[in-house]
Design a protein around this motif. Structure first.
Motif, PDB file in Angstrom:
ATOM      1  N   ASP A   1     -16.503  18.429 113.392  1.00 19.40           N
ATOM      2  CA  ASP A   1     -16.326  19.602 114.256  1.00 19.40           C
ATOM      3  C   ASP A   1     -16.294  19.180 115.733  1.00 19.40           C
ATOM      4  OD1 ASP A   1     -16.264  21.198 112.045  1.00 19.40           O
ATOM      5  OD2 ASP A   1     -18.325  21.940 112.258  1.00 19.40           O
ATOM      6  N   ASP A   2     -17.130  18.225 116.093  1.00 16.69           N
ATOM      7  CA  ASP A   2     -17.121  17.722 117.468  1.00 16.69           C
ATOM      8  C   ASP A   2     -15.805  17.013 117.776  1.00 16.69           C
ATOM      9  OD1 ASP A   2     -19.651  18.710 117.765  1.00 16.69           O
ATOM     10  OD2 ASP A   2     -20.675  16.773 117.743  1.00 16.69           O
ATOM     11  N   VAL A   3     -15.283  16.288 116.803  1.00 11.91           N
ATOM     12  CA  VAL A   3     -13.994  15.611 116.983  1.00 11.91           C
ATOM     13  C   VAL A   3     -12.883  16.642 117.189  1.00 11.91           C
ATOM     14  CG1 VAL A   3     -12.271  14.131 115.890  1.00 11.91           C
ATOM     15  CG2 VAL A   3     -14.705  13.581 115.675  1.00 11.91           C
ATOM     16  N   ALA A   4     -12.899  17.714 116.411  1.00 12.88           N
ATOM     17  CA  ALA A   4     -11.866  18.748 116.537  1.00 12.88           C
ATOM     18  C   ALA A   4     -11.922  19.410 117.919  1.00 12.88           C
ATOM     19  CB  ALA A   4     -12.049  19.797 115.435  1.00 12.88           C
ATOM     20  N   ALA A   5     -13.122  19.697 118.420  1.00  6.76           N
ATOM     21  CA  ALA A   5     -13.256  20.305 119.747  1.00  6.76           C
ATOM     22  C   ALA A   5     -12.757  19.352 120.827  1.00  6.76           C
ATOM     23  CB  ALA A   5     -14.711  20.680 119.995  1.00  6.76           C
ATOM     24  N   LEU A   6     -13.091  18.079 120.684  1.00  4.32           N
ATOM     25  CA  LEU A   6     -12.622  17.077 121.643  1.00  4.32           C
ATOM     26  C   LEU A   6     -11.103  17.005 121.656  1.00  4.32           C
ATOM     27  CD1 LEU A   6     -13.872  13.582 122.441  1.00  4.32           C
ATOM     28  CD2 LEU A   6     -11.679  13.725 121.286  1.00  4.32           C
ATOM     29  N   LYS A   7     -10.476  17.006 120.487  1.00  2.98           N
ATOM     30  CA  LYS A   7      -9.013  16.911 120.425  1.00  2.98           C
ATOM     31  C   LYS A   7      -8.354  18.120 121.081  1.00  2.98           C
ATOM     32  CE  LYS A   7      -8.649  13.806 116.467  1.00  2.98           C
ATOM     33  NZ  LYS A   7      -8.164  13.586 115.087  1.00  2.98           N
ATOM     34  N   ASP A   8      -8.934  19.302 120.909  1.00  3.40           N
ATOM     35  CA  ASP A   8      -8.388  20.488 121.575  1.00  3.40           C
ATOM     36  C   ASP A   8      -8.463  20.335 123.090  1.00  3.40           C
ATOM     37  OD1 ASP A   8      -7.839  21.678 119.157  1.00  3.40           O
ATOM     38  OD2 ASP A   8      -9.643  22.940 119.140  1.00  3.40           O
ATOM     39  N   ASP A   9      -9.593  19.850 123.571  1.00  6.36           N
ATOM     40  CA  ASP A   9      -9.786  19.661 125.006  1.00  6.36           C
ATOM     41  C   ASP A   9      -8.805  18.616 125.545  1.00  6.36           C
ATOM     42  OD1 ASP A   9     -10.887  20.050 127.467  1.00  6.36           O
ATOM     43  OD2 ASP A   9     -12.923  19.504 126.914  1.00  6.36           O
ATOM     44  N   PHE A  10      -8.659  17.509 124.825  1.00 11.01           N
ATOM     45  CA  PHE A  10      -7.769  16.445 125.269  1.00 11.01           C
ATOM     46  C   PHE A  10      -6.305  16.887 125.230  1.00 11.01           C
ATOM     47  CE2 PHE A  10     -10.622  12.485 124.410  1.00 11.01           C
ATOM     48  CZ  PHE A  10     -11.495  12.920 125.386  1.00 11.01           C
ATOM     49  N   GLU A  11      -5.961  17.740 124.280  1.00  7.24           N
ATOM     50  CA  GLU A  11      -4.583  18.237 124.239  1.00  7.24           C
ATOM     51  C   GLU A  11      -4.281  19.082 125.477  1.00  7.24           C
ATOM     52  OE1 GLU A  11      -1.715  20.951 121.378  1.00  7.24           O
ATOM     53  OE2 GLU A  11      -3.232  19.645 120.484  1.00  7.24           O
ATOM     54  N   ALA A  12      -5.246  19.883 125.910  1.00  8.95           N
ATOM     55  CA  ALA A  12      -5.046  20.688 127.115  1.00  8.95           C
ATOM     56  C   ALA A  12      -4.857  19.800 128.343  1.00  8.95           C
ATOM     57  CB  ALA A  12      -6.237  21.622 127.316  1.00  8.95           C
ATOM     58  N   VAL A  13      -5.603  18.698 128.420  1.00  8.11           N
ATOM     59  CA  VAL A  13      -5.427  17.755 129.530  1.00  8.11           C
ATOM     60  C   VAL A  13      -4.047  17.110 129.464  1.00  8.11           C
ATOM     61  CG1 VAL A  13      -6.274  15.633 130.591  1.00  8.11           C
ATOM     62  CG2 VAL A  13      -7.903  17.301 129.696  1.00  8.11           C
ATOM     63  N   HIS A  14      -3.618  16.740 128.272  1.00 11.89           N
ATOM     64  CA  HIS A  14      -2.303  16.117 128.095  1.00 11.89           C
ATOM     65  C   HIS A  14      -1.203  17.046 128.603  1.00 11.89           C
ATOM     66  CE1 HIS A  14       0.215  13.301 125.272  1.00 11.89           C
ATOM     67  NE2 HIS A  14       0.817  13.523 126.414  1.00 11.89           N
ATOM     68  N   VAL A  15      -1.291  18.304 128.249  1.00 17.74           N
ATOM     69  CA  VAL A  15      -0.294  19.282 128.710  1.00 17.74           C
ATOM     70  C   VAL A  15      -0.297  19.354 130.235  1.00 17.74           C
ATOM     71  CG1 VAL A  15       0.277  21.741 128.749  1.00 17.74           C
ATOM     72  CG2 VAL A  15      -0.334  20.637 126.584  1.00 17.74           C
ATOM     73  N   GLN A  16      -1.479  19.348 130.820  1.00 22.69           N
ATOM     74  CA  GLN A  16      -1.590  19.436 132.282  1.00 22.69           C
ATOM     75  C   GLN A  16      -0.972  18.214 132.971  1.00 22.69           C
ATOM     76  OE1 GLN A  16      -5.612  19.173 133.837  1.00 22.69           O
ATOM     77  NE2 GLN A  16      -5.133  20.553 135.533  1.00 22.69           N
ATOM     78  N   LEU A  17      -1.150  17.040 132.384  1.00 20.55           N
ATOM     79  CA  LEU A  17      -0.659  15.804 132.999  1.00 20.55           C
ATOM     80  C   LEU A  17       0.811  15.536 132.705  1.00 20.55           C
ATOM     81  CD1 LEU A  17      -3.604  13.311 132.309  1.00 20.55           C
ATOM     82  CD2 LEU A  17      -3.191  14.698 134.337  1.00 20.55           C
ATOM     83  N   ARG A  18       1.356  16.226 131.713  1.00 17.32           N
ATOM     84  CA  ARG A  18       2.735  15.949 131.280  1.00 17.32           C
ATOM     85  C   ARG A  18       3.699  16.795 132.096  1.00 17.32           C
ATOM     86  NH1 ARG A  18       5.256  15.918 125.128  1.00 17.32           N
ATOM     87  NH2 ARG A  18       5.626  13.683 125.176  1.00 17.32           N
TER      88      ARG A  18
END
Length: 384
Positions: A348-365
């Protein structure tokens, strides 16, 4: 610029990463200025795009005090030659790309002579030696940052700035190809895989590898089937890591040359040194554990200069710090192994982290080259 005059831009890169950024910027600027000349200090990729280099970029590629000191007379001479040429050529903008010790010193001199100046890739002034901002504000007309919190820092200090996004975010797919990466490395698709990245410099490997490997031994005591893969950045690092594995009795660990991004893509968890590779780990949406150790005197000095609560870029960029960091005396095999095991045990912690990192990826892309060129154009044409 007078009608009929060929536009000229100057770009100054000092290392491979800057050459890559410079090549993308030349391509993007040509969309606005198809007849432009590009002069300065260019690596092979920039030259392939038509950049004219006054001297080989490699002559600026020096690191460390003991390496720089003997080269200072040559570096001063190259700087003087470059400044004289830029003053004669009168480019529309002088764009320094990273390598701040050299490029900002050039910018200071040409700005004083009336040329527009841009710096692409912020130095870590937001993290340490913040007094440098005064010199930057006096000699730079536009700062191009790769990360959003950098742009906020410059805005707070009244430096014209544009956040352009990070080229790595453009290059790395939103969804990593885990299966393809495992096929390339010969790893089973159903295996539990740990990537270990002890750094790209010899000093990093010597400081970190023993504790990293001791953590692997602890993890394997409970998980004998754990697959561990280590990418070696250079032949020298390969030899050092091989010796470290033999000393630790871990000769069955998979050691590969280069391919650090592929190794991270294939992994379930990454144990790694602090550094720019942590951003790749974020963009690959990987749970990580960061460890780092400096020499005692260096750490004593750095800890008084650095103004950050966290050292890892994922913790600086995400909505909240999610990546465990073990720095200096806090880094030990038990702490590292426990943090790695937590990621394996808490999906569950991994899933939350991946959601957060995806939002950062979108912001940086953001298509960094296109945004950087548009900002330079706005500066040149007075619409910034």
């Amino acid at each position: 610029m007078q009608a009929g005059t060929q536009p000229v831009f100057a770009l100054i890169a000092g290392e491979l990463s800057g050459d890559i950024l410079g090549a993308g910027l030349i391509r993007a600027l040509r969309e606005h200025y198809p007849d432009a000349r590009f002069i300065g200090v260019c690596g092979p990729q920039m030259q392939a795009e038509g950049g004219e280099s006054l001297f080989p970029m490699e002559r600026l590629s020096v690191m460390g005090i003991t390496e720089v000191l003997p080269r200072l007379p040559e570096l001063f001479r190259l700087r003087r030659q470059l400044v004289d040429t830029l003053i004669a050529e009168q480019p529309l903008a002088v764009i320094g790309i990273d390598s701040p010790d050299f490029t900002l010193s050039v910018a200071k001199r040409v700005h004083a002579r009336g040329l527009r100046t841009v710096h692409y890739v912020s130095p870590s002034v937001w993290a340490w030696r913040q007094g440098r901002i005064k010199g930057i504000r006096a000699s730079i007309d536009l700062m191009l940052t790769l990360l959003p919190f950098e742009a906020r820092f410059y805005q707070e200090h009244d430096v014209p700035v544009a956040f352009v996004g990070h080229p790595l975010a453009d290059m790395i797919p939103m969804t990593p190809d885990v299966a393809g990466a495992r096929d390339l490395l010969g790893l089973p698709h159903d295996a539990r895989v740990l990537a270990v990245l002890p750094g790209s410099r010899g000093g990093e490997v010597r400081q970190l590898l023993p504790d990293f490997l001791a953590a692997v031994r602890l993890l394997r005591a409970d998980q004998p089937a754990l697959h561990v893969v280590i990418p070696a950045a250079t032949p020298d690092r390969h030899a050092e890591i091989t010796a470290g594995l033999a000393a630790a009795g871990l000769t069955d660990i998979q050691l590969v040359d280069g391919q650090s991004r592929t190794v991270m893509a294939a992994a379930d968890v990454v144990l790694m040194a602090s550094g720019t590779a942590t951003l790749e780990g974020l963009l690959l949406k990987k749970p990580m554990v960061i460890g780092y150790r400096l020499g005692g005197l260096t750490y004593a000095i750095a800890s008084r200069l650095v103004k950050l609560d966290h050292v890892g870029l994922p913790n600086l960029l995400a909505s909240q710090p999610r990546i465990p960091e073990f720095i200096q005396d806090a880094m030990n095999p038990e702490a590292l192994a426990g943090a790695v095991q937590h990621w394996f045990d808490h999906p569950d912690d991994v899933a939350a982290l991946k959601d957060d990192f995806e939002a950062v990826h979108v912001q940086l892309r953001r298509d960094a080259s296109t945004h950087a060129a548009a900002a330079v154009k706005a500066l040149v044409e007075g619409t910034l």
